[in-house]
Motif scaffolding. Structure first.
Motif, PDB file in Angstrom:
ATOM      1  N   PRO A 130      -3.546  -9.781  -3.436  1.00  0.00           N
ATOM      2  CA  PRO A 130      -2.724 -10.014  -2.237  1.00  0.00           C
ATOM      3  C   PRO A 130      -1.562  -9.029  -2.117  1.00  0.00           C
ATOM      4  O   PRO A 130      -1.263  -8.564  -1.008  1.00  0.00           O
ATOM      5  N   ILE A 131      -0.930  -8.682  -3.229  1.00  0.00           N
ATOM      6  CA  ILE A 131       0.184  -7.725  -3.172  1.00  0.00           C
ATOM      7  C   ILE A 131      -0.315  -6.348  -2.730  1.00  0.00           C
ATOM      8  O   ILE A 131       0.324  -5.680  -1.909  1.00  0.00           O
ATOM      9  N   ILE A 132      -1.460  -5.928  -3.245  1.00  0.00           N
ATOM     10  CA  ILE A 132      -2.026  -4.643  -2.847  1.00  0.00           C
ATOM     11  C   ILE A 132      -2.381  -4.656  -1.361  1.00  0.00           C
ATOM     12  O   ILE A 132      -2.112  -3.685  -0.639  1.00  0.00           O
ATOM     13  N   LEU A 133      -2.959  -5.757  -0.891  1.00  0.00           N
ATOM     14  CA  LEU A 133      -3.301  -5.855   0.532  1.00  0.00           C
ATOM     15  C   LEU A 133      -2.049  -5.824   1.405  1.00  0.00           C
ATOM     16  O   LEU A 133      -2.020  -5.134   2.435  1.00  0.00           O
ATOM     17  N   ILE A 134      -1.027  -6.555   1.003  1.00  0.00           N
ATOM     18  CA  ILE A 134       0.222  -6.563   1.769  1.00  0.00           C
ATOM     19  C   ILE A 134       0.827  -5.162   1.784  1.00  0.00           C
ATOM     20  O   ILE A 134       1.244  -4.670   2.842  1.00  0.00           O
TER      21      ILE A 134
END
Length: 169
Positions: A130-134
């Motif tokens: 999720p952090i990479i996607l954000i």
């Protein structure tokens, strides 16, 4: 001579399945405590278990099987081999079970077991994706905003050029 076999009475002459114990567990050639659950780092390369049957009646006829719950779907027969080694296991929780049997007999009712957990690397943790996607979408938005700002600046420059040339005519 005459012999009589009574198959109903044969079961009482069979030896019960031998108990089995896990003697030693080694992680990267270092001994660990068998009696407690352990957590291993993601840099762990290999884990090796040594086990033995507590049958002194016919030790050469003892057969072993194991299952690494979380990795193996079913029991794996090891015949008379008394150790197992795993390398490059993925992160997760595992329960190693081993059972013994005297050739042709039943398997141990109580299995020896050892539970361990392998921690994931930082990039294998659930919060990383999720952090990479954000971060990806924020970077994409920033690129969009920069491109729009560049186009607006270029539009103003071209507008000034057109105004200058129009006045010159």
């Amino acid at each position: 001579g005459v012999s009589i076999i009574q198959p109903d009475n044969l079961a009482r002459y069979q030896a019960p399945p031998p108990p089995v114990v896990i003697e030693t567990v080694m992680v990267d050639d270092q001994h660990v405590n068998v009696n407690e659950d352990i957590t291993l780092s993601s840099s762990m390369r290999k884990i090796e278990m040594f086990y033995a049957s507590l049958s002194y009646r016919t030790p050469e006829q003892v057969r072993y099987r194991y299952r690494l719950d979380g990795f193996d779907k079913k029991w794996v027969n090891r015949q008379a081999i008394r150790n197992i080694q795993f390398t490059n296991l993925p992160p997760g929780k595992y329960n190693f079970e081993v059972s013994a049997s005297v050739r042709g007999g039943k398997w141990s009712e109580k299995n020896a077991s050892f539970t361990f957990t392998i921690e994931p690397n930082w990039y294998q943790r659930t919060w990383v994706i999720p952090i990479i996607l954000i971060a990806f979408f924020i970077a994409l938005y920033m690129l969009y905003k920069a491109r729009m700002q560049h186009l607006k600046t270029r539009e103003v420059e071209l507008s000034h050029i057109v105004d200058d040339r129009t006045r010159a005519l």
